[in-house]
Design an enzyme around this catalytic site. Sequence first.
Site, short mmCIF file in Angstrom:
data_model
loop_
_atom_site.label_atom_id
_atom_site.label_comp_id
_atom_site.label_asym_id
_atom_site.label_seq_id
_atom_site.Cartn_x
_atom_site.Cartn_y
_atom_site.Cartn_z
N ILE A 136 -17.95 18.06 18.04
CA ILE A 136 -16.56 16.92 17.02
C ILE A 136 -15.33 17.29 18.31
O ILE A 136 -15.38 17.59 18.73
CB ILE A 136 -16.04 17.14 15.60
CG1 ILE A 136 -16.50 18.23 15.96
CG2 ILE A 136 -17.27 16.95 14.59
CD1 ILE A 136 -15.31 19.14 14.08
N ASP A 137 -14.90 15.62 18.15
CA ASP A 137 -13.50 15.94 19.74
C ASP A 137 -12.64 16.53 18.80
O ASP A 137 -12.64 16.62 17.60
CB ASP A 137 -12.66 14.23 18.69
CG ASP A 137 -14.22 12.96 19.07
OD1 ASP A 137 -15.02 13.83 19.84
OD2 ASP A 137 -13.86 12.06 18.51
#
Length: 302
Positions: A136-137
Amino acid sequence: MAKEYHFTIEQQKGRIDKVMTELMPEKSRSAVQQWIKERNLLVNEQTVKSNYMVQKGDKIYLAEPEAVPLDVQAEEIPLEIVYEDKDVAVINKPQGMVVHPSAGHPDGTLVNALLFHIDDLSGINGVIRPGIVHRIDKDTSGLLMIAKNDHAHEKLAAQLKDKSSFREYTALVHGVIPHEKGTVDAPIGRSKTNRKMMAIVEEGRQAVTHFQVLERFPKFTLLSLQLETGRTHQIRTHMKYIGYPIAGDPVYGPRKTLKGKGQFLHAGKLGFVHPTTNEWMMFEAPLPEIFEQTIEKLKHQH
């Protein structure tokens, strides 16, 4: 061993560094410029500069050097381990933490923390990404599954591929969405105008996001989103595409927005079949404090 590539220019136009990113969309322009500088890229068997304008019929040869593995150190960084057994771990990643080391982020990443807290990690993704099955970012918070051996890694990766795992996000977006739910089915690829961004492009990879309205505020909407595919920046790109960008998103959203530490996007639910016991496992992580506080403030705005 260097990887070798051969290209013949047919109708591409412009500078060689730009054209190479069109021919190899997964590569950055700075990487191409580095190859040119190091004389790993030849045009018609000659070295060129980055501003060389390609001609029809030009023959390009590239010997892409092997990536030098980073020396990744274990670091004593606090880590919220939601679940752990001999095969898998589930981590609640805080906002602001990069998942794995790169040239721009050599340390302080989730991988550095994992190496300190967890003894065994799968080796499938190499030195840089041990145990990392999906990402995930940096400024997205929430749940990630971690593989502790290669068998677990293969099984978990297969579930992501065949869409049998479950990933649900909570997001706060700009604008008031009039309908209760919807699906965005639009292909995502690297933006042609900004290499750091993803965009909806015809030749991109299929991407499907389902969303449902949880609550509406005067200028914002709180959503629950489910991913069917897992493309880079998928939710952020899709929400911008339909005109409701994620609040606080420094790349895809408007500049003046809610105070926070990046986009209001949280991977709150994660479900998968355990790679050894075949038992269905479901995990939940509460919204970060700043996310909760922002929702409370919005509830009192009229």
